[in-house]
Design an enzyme around this catalytic site. Sequence first.
Site, PDB file in Angstrom:
ATOM      1  N   CYS A  33       0.856  -1.183   0.000  1.00 20.61           N
ATOM      2  CA  CYS A  33       0.000   0.000   0.000  1.00 20.61           C
ATOM      3  C   CYS A  33       0.892   1.234   0.000  1.00 20.61           C
ATOM      4  O   CYS A  33       1.932   1.272   0.638  1.00 20.61           O
ATOM      5  CB  CYS A  33      -0.934   0.090   1.196  1.00 20.61           C
ATOM      6  SG  CYS A  33      -2.064  -1.276   1.334  1.00 20.61           S
ATOM      7  N   ARG A  44       3.616  -0.300  -4.999  1.00 19.87           N
ATOM      8  CA  ARG A  44       3.384  -0.804  -3.646  1.00 19.87           C
ATOM      9  C   ARG A  44       2.060  -1.561  -3.530  1.00 19.87           C
ATOM     10  O   ARG A  44       1.753  -2.126  -2.469  1.00 19.87           O
ATOM     11  CB  ARG A  44       3.391   0.344  -2.643  1.00 19.87           C
ATOM     12  CG  ARG A  44       4.712   1.068  -2.584  1.00 19.87           C
ATOM     13  CD  ARG A  44       4.635   2.247  -1.670  1.00 19.87           C
ATOM     14  NE  ARG A  44       4.565   1.871  -0.279  1.00 19.87           N
ATOM     15  CZ  ARG A  44       5.601   1.686   0.508  1.00 19.87           C
ATOM     16  NH1 ARG A  44       6.819   1.840   0.038  1.00 19.87           N
ATOM     17  NH2 ARG A  44       5.454   1.353   1.768  1.00 19.87           N
ATOM     18  N   TRP A  97      -2.722  -2.764  -1.579  1.00 21.73           N
ATOM     19  CA  TRP A  97      -2.426  -4.194  -1.708  1.00 21.73           C
ATOM     20  C   TRP A  97      -3.251  -4.859  -0.619  1.00 21.73           C
ATOM     21  O   TRP A  97      -3.022  -4.624   0.567  1.00 21.73           O
ATOM     22  CB  TRP A  97      -0.936  -4.459  -1.504  1.00 21.73           C
ATOM     23  CG  TRP A  97      -0.563  -5.889  -1.760  1.00 21.73           C
ATOM     24  CD1 TRP A  97      -0.288  -6.465  -2.955  1.00 21.73           C
ATOM     25  CD2 TRP A  97      -0.416  -6.935  -0.779  1.00 21.73           C
ATOM     26  NE1 TRP A  97       0.009  -7.804  -2.797  1.00 21.73           N
ATOM     27  CE2 TRP A  97      -0.067  -8.112  -1.453  1.00 21.73           C
ATOM     28  CE3 TRP A  97      -0.556  -6.986   0.608  1.00 21.73           C
ATOM     29  CZ2 TRP A  97       0.156  -9.317  -0.804  1.00 21.73           C
ATOM     30  CZ3 TRP A  97      -0.343  -8.194   1.260  1.00 21.73           C
ATOM     31  CH2 TRP A  97       0.017  -9.338   0.547  1.00 21.73           C
ATOM     32  N   ASN A 147      -1.447   2.486   5.593  1.00 23.07           N
ATOM     33  CA  ASN A 147      -0.595   1.407   5.104  1.00 23.07           C
ATOM     34  C   ASN A 147      -0.102   0.658   6.329  1.00 23.07           C
ATOM     35  O   ASN A 147       0.540   1.258   7.188  1.00 23.07           O
ATOM     36  CB  ASN A 147       0.588   2.020   4.334  1.00 23.07           C
ATOM     37  CG  ASN A 147       1.733   1.048   4.156  1.00 23.07           C
ATOM     38  OD1 ASN A 147       1.514  -0.139   3.980  1.00 23.07           O
ATOM     39  ND2 ASN A 147       2.948   1.536   4.204  1.00 23.07           N
ATOM     40  N   GLY A 148      -0.420  -0.626   6.416  1.00 22.03           N
ATOM     41  CA  GLY A 148       0.013  -1.398   7.585  1.00 22.03           C
ATOM     42  C   GLY A 148      -1.067  -2.371   7.969  1.00 22.03           C
ATOM     43  O   GLY A 148      -1.942  -2.694   7.160  1.00 22.03           O
ATOM     44  N   GLU A 154      16.531 -18.315  -7.933  1.00 20.43           N
ATOM     45  CA  GLU A 154      16.131 -16.987  -8.402  1.00 20.43           C
ATOM     46  C   GLU A 154      15.449 -17.082  -9.779  1.00 20.43           C
ATOM     47  O   GLU A 154      14.456 -16.395 -10.034  1.00 20.43           O
ATOM     48  CB  GLU A 154      17.365 -16.071  -8.440  1.00 20.43           C
ATOM     49  CG  GLU A 154      17.130 -14.669  -8.947  1.00 20.43           C
ATOM     50  CD  GLU A 154      16.124 -13.848  -8.140  1.00 20.43           C
ATOM     51  OE1 GLU A 154      15.654 -14.313  -7.094  1.00 20.43           O
ATOM     52  OE2 GLU A 154      15.790 -12.746  -8.590  1.00 20.43           O
ATOM     53  N   LYS A 186      11.689 -15.742 -10.420  1.00 21.20           N
ATOM     54  CA  LYS A 186      11.372 -14.744 -11.455  1.00 21.20           C
ATOM     55  C   LYS A 186      10.250 -15.260 -12.344  1.00 21.20           C
ATOM     56  O   LYS A 186       9.314 -14.543 -12.653  1.00 21.20           O
ATOM     57  CB  LYS A 186      12.597 -14.425 -12.329  1.00 21.20           C
ATOM     58  CG  LYS A 186      13.706 -13.613 -11.702  1.00 21.20           C
ATOM     59  CD  LYS A 186      13.406 -12.154 -11.500  1.00 21.20           C
ATOM     60  CE  LYS A 186      12.773 -11.903 -10.165  1.00 21.20           C
ATOM     61  NZ  LYS A 186      13.559 -11.602  -9.043  1.00 21.20           N
ATOM     62  N   GLU A 242       6.795 -15.402 -10.467  1.00 14.10           N
ATOM     63  CA  GLU A 242       6.110 -14.172 -10.071  1.00 14.10           C
ATOM     64  C   GLU A 242       5.585 -13.351 -11.242  1.00 14.10           C
ATOM     65  O   GLU A 242       4.590 -12.665 -11.093  1.00 14.10           O
ATOM     66  CB  GLU A 242       6.940 -13.318  -9.102  1.00 14.10           C
ATOM     67  CG  GLU A 242       8.200 -12.725  -9.629  1.00 14.10           C
ATOM     68  CD  GLU A 242       8.967 -11.935  -8.548  1.00 14.10           C
ATOM     69  OE1 GLU A 242       8.381 -11.473  -7.576  1.00 14.10           O
ATOM     70  OE2 GLU A 242      10.188 -11.783  -8.729  1.00 14.10           O
ATOM     71  N   HIS A 277      16.319 -37.658  -5.827  1.00 14.36           N
ATOM     72  CA  HIS A 277      15.722 -38.020  -4.533  1.00 14.36           C
ATOM     73  C   HIS A 277      14.233 -37.701  -4.489  1.00 14.36           C
ATOM     74  O   HIS A 277      13.664 -37.583  -3.411  1.00 14.36           O
ATOM     75  CB  HIS A 277      16.481 -37.305  -3.402  1.00 14.36           C
ATOM     76  CG  HIS A 277      17.921 -37.710  -3.353  1.00 14.36           C
ATOM     77  ND1 HIS A 277      18.319 -38.949  -2.920  1.00 14.36           N
ATOM     78  CD2 HIS A 277      19.040 -37.051  -3.731  1.00 14.36           C
ATOM     79  CE1 HIS A 277      19.640 -39.043  -3.024  1.00 14.36           C
ATOM     80  NE2 HIS A 277      20.101 -37.906  -3.519  1.00 14.36           N
ATOM     81  N   LYS A 318       5.734  -4.423  -4.420  1.00 10.62           N
ATOM     82  CA  LYS A 318       7.189  -4.301  -4.430  1.00 10.62           C
ATOM     83  C   LYS A 318       7.785  -4.381  -3.024  1.00 10.62           C
ATOM     84  O   LYS A 318       8.801  -5.027  -2.806  1.00 10.62           O
ATOM     85  CB  LYS A 318       7.572  -2.970  -5.091  1.00 10.62           C
ATOM     86  CG  LYS A 318       9.069  -2.726  -5.223  1.00 10.62           C
ATOM     87  CD  LYS A 318       9.642  -3.506  -6.364  1.00 10.62           C
ATOM     88  CE  LYS A 318      11.136  -3.309  -6.526  1.00 10.62           C
ATOM     89  NZ  LYS A 318      11.758  -4.428  -7.233  1.00 10.62           N
TER      90      LYS A 318
END
Length: 636
Positions: free
Chosen positions: A2, A27, A79, A105-106, A511, A515, A518, A534, A631
């Site tokens: 947010c 955000r 968000w 925001n929170g 990574e 990538k 997402e 395994h 982000k």
Amino acid sequence: MCGIVAVIGSREAAPLLLEGLRQLEYRGYDSAGLATVEATPAGPGQLTCLRAEGKLVNLQQRYEQYPAAGHCGIGHTRWATHGKPEERNAHPHLDGTGQLAVVQNGIIENHRSLREQLQASGVVFLSDTDTEVIPHLISQCLARLRSSGRAASGSLLLEAVQQVLPELHGAYALAVVWGETPGALVVARRQAPLLIGLGEGEFLCASDTPALAGFTRTILPMEDGEVALLTPLGIELHDALGNRVQRTPSLLTGTEHVADKRSFRHFMHKEIHEQPETAALWVARHLPPPSDAPGSPSLVALPLPAKVFEGVEQIQILACGTSRHASLVGAYLLEQLAGIPTSVFHASEFRYAPPPLAPHTLTIGVTQSGETADTLAALVMEEERRGLIADPAYAARLLGITNRAESSLGRLVPHLLDIGAGIEVGVAATKTFLGQLLTFYGLALAFAERRSSRSPAQLQDLVSGLRALPAQLKELVEEHDRRCAELAHLFADTQDVIFLGRGINYPIALEGALKLKEISYIHAEGYPAGEMKHGPIALLDSRVPVVSIAMPGRVFEKVLSNAQEAKARDAQLIGVAPEGPDTALFDVLLPVPAVDELLSPLLTVIPMQLLSYHIAAHRGLDVDQPRNLAKSVTVE
Ligand code: AGP
């Protein structure tokens, strides 16, 4: 998570709010909203609230139909945490009179009990959010204060907010406007970022610097627990105890705070292409020019005092997501190059199950945004639990690695390494990952040099390799941009991809998988290549491509054998490896020059980023703002 923005001054607020929100959309983009207060000739002002589900463009359209007037206002890009991403859950949230609006925001952790308490007093809630309790609490407080005959004013609004804040548990940054006071707004923060920008006769407050950079360069970051009353005449800042605080503003320098896509279609693509420059800047800042003179400077110049390096017996690194992957490469370097036992933790796990305390431990928090709630909380917890021990050997030694020196992390830790990659807007971290890797190379080299854990010649070779990096990256980015764009159509119907790596390239496999997941929503797993047999090898067939990182060095032959095992199960093999007879087994090769194995992650990550980017772009997905993500993750 947010973004909030607030403005007061001599200009129309709504266009400034919309521009600020545009810069903060990274955000969160589940919904957006704004509220403005217009002064009226007689008596109080008029509050207008506009909200829209989805991206900011929807709010912009709404504003074009129903302009919100006034020189004072607040805005929010969401968000979703509590409540679905629907218009009724979009901020701002209003009190029962519709004249007091709040953006936040929170997370208000005790929102349920507060909601029950408010409902018992007759309040009707219109959303499922935790935030909606705040306007109702402030409104009730204002009613109490006014019942003793006090007139509406900015000071009264400030007082009401100050009285309500202790009732809120959790982390928040918030902004409040009131229809009765068109010339005042109140902002507050606890464990979530908020900065005030000082313009000429106007003030803009926002969650992050990009929203401020186009408005002013003079900023005042708010400290934890602070509350401020903003009017066109100035800022009245108070600490958590209500004491007036005076602080000198600071200046935003450089262009790194301005987000600009240039001619690229997506920020992520631009940021991938910026990596040669990221590396060149890092080399220029941290690798002193070679010199034969006696007493010549050390290998790496890091802005850290000698005491950070002295007597370290072990290192623990706390991070999330991509920052954790960079930390895994860092741990490899710190152990193999500098000989220091190093552990990497998911910050969210460390918080609730930290290892037993060990003496002489350096704790490194790695977060590109400097705002990831779990990483910050894990660092705070580590500092607190070490503070309980009298023995100085157990004292907390905290170091931060971030791309945002002005962030909460910057204020939390005594020592900071700024990766200096410039603002990154794409939700998928790319150039900041490279910057984090380079920072770890610098740190490991600095430790290794001090401890003589490798010969000067070996260390010097690595430094020479780092100097060559910007040019290598430039070639690699251009070449793989082309190759990956051509390959992308092969993945049009792919549902699963496996990424394999070993040793220092295992984190690059992780990574690569992250990538792809997402931004393209394709299921992907990163595995240490030797672990496939395994269990996970059971997943392989002709529909599951395997991306295998095979760089010459300690485990080259082993990785090639693991790739053969996958090929024998009909998997389509994509190699990230040097060209040559050894790597002829790959169906598709994304060639990477054969550099020192220790340096190879700096190169192997490039095809990973470009492959994911082009697959997602080919699928027509929103690369910079993938679904469900934000982000910076400022909630637990
Ligand atoms: C990176 O592509 C991701 N979006 C995400 O994993 C990110 O790295 C993570 O949320 C940590 O963020 P930070 O570096 O700002 O702490």
